[in-house]
Design a protein around this motif. Sequence first.
Motif, short mmCIF file in Angstrom:
data_model
loop_
_atom_site.label_atom_id
_atom_site.label_comp_id
_atom_site.label_asym_id
_atom_site.label_seq_id
_atom_site.Cartn_x
_atom_site.Cartn_y
_atom_site.Cartn_z
N GLN A 67 0.85 -1.18 0.00
CA GLN A 67 0.00 0.00 0.00
C GLN A 67 0.90 1.24 0.00
N TYR A 68 0.32 2.33 -0.44
CA TYR A 68 1.04 3.60 -0.52
C TYR A 68 0.26 4.67 0.22
N TRP A 69 0.99 5.59 0.82
CA TRP A 69 0.39 6.60 1.69
C TRP A 69 1.09 7.93 1.51
N LEU A 70 0.49 8.96 2.05
CA LEU A 70 1.11 10.28 2.12
C LEU A 70 0.96 10.75 3.57
N LEU A 71 2.09 11.13 4.17
CA LEU A 71 2.13 11.63 5.54
C LEU A 71 2.51 13.10 5.50
N LYS A 72 1.66 13.93 6.10
CA LYS A 72 1.91 15.38 6.11
C LYS A 72 2.58 15.79 7.41
N THR A 73 3.48 16.75 7.29
CA THR A 73 4.10 17.33 8.46
C THR A 73 4.45 18.78 8.19
N GLU A 74 4.30 19.61 9.19
CA GLU A 74 4.77 21.00 9.09
C GLU A 74 6.28 20.96 9.23
N PRO A 75 7.02 21.53 8.29
CA PRO A 75 8.48 21.48 8.37
C PRO A 75 9.04 22.08 9.66
N ALA A 76 8.34 23.05 10.25
CA ALA A 76 8.81 23.65 11.50
C ALA A 76 8.69 22.66 12.66
N GLU A 77 7.76 21.69 12.54
CA GLU A 77 7.57 20.69 13.59
C GLU A 77 8.44 19.45 13.37
N TRP A 78 8.46 18.94 12.14
CA TRP A 78 9.28 17.77 11.79
C TRP A 78 9.52 17.80 10.30
N SER A 79 10.75 18.04 9.91
CA SER A 79 11.08 18.18 8.49
C SER A 79 11.83 16.95 7.99
N TRP A 80 12.04 16.91 6.68
CA TRP A 80 12.85 15.84 6.10
C TRP A 80 14.26 15.87 6.69
N ALA A 81 14.79 17.06 6.92
CA ALA A 81 16.12 17.17 7.53
C ALA A 81 16.12 16.57 8.94
N ASP A 82 15.04 16.80 9.70
CA ASP A 82 14.92 16.19 11.03
C ASP A 82 14.90 14.67 10.92
N GLN A 83 14.13 14.18 9.95
CA GLN A 83 14.02 12.73 9.74
C GLN A 83 15.40 12.14 9.45
N ALA A 84 16.14 12.77 8.55
CA ALA A 84 17.46 12.28 8.18
C ALA A 84 18.44 12.35 9.36
N ALA A 85 18.34 13.42 10.14
CA ALA A 85 19.25 13.61 11.28
C ALA A 85 18.96 12.62 12.41
#
Length: 157
Positions: free
Chosen positions: A11-29
Amino acid sequence: MAKDVAGDRKQYWLLKTEPAEWSWADQAANDGRTKWDGVKNKQAQKHLKSMKLGDLCFFYHSGAKARRVVGVVAVAREWYSADDDDVVVDVEAVGEMREPVDLKEMKKGMEGMKNFALFRQPRLSVVPVAKEIWDKICELGGGFEGDGTEGGHGSEG
């Protein structure tokens, strides 16, 4: 085309996040792994509960400045409850989009796909993504790092 293991359908999904709360950079870090929590809407929680190990999710930055798909994560742990009302899944980074795919670009590039939940329910933080829509967004973004292609779909480099 690779077959799904044991006939299971990914299955495929889309997860939304406000970058100020949790960004792709946060995920990678965070070594690429985090628990996806804070989802209060009952329909969005139902979607989290439907996720299976290995399902792929677009990592979508929402908010006024940036509405775009920036990466892909995979479900690393199926839903569990961290608190009484909390519905949580763990996700792990797969790869960054080769080119971020802006919401306006999606709307323009996906004529005839008006049933996409992101367009119909723009405030919902977790939405299912049909395979043909997943493929189209990947095409618009040139694929993502770790997608198994050299340069992705339609990429020039």
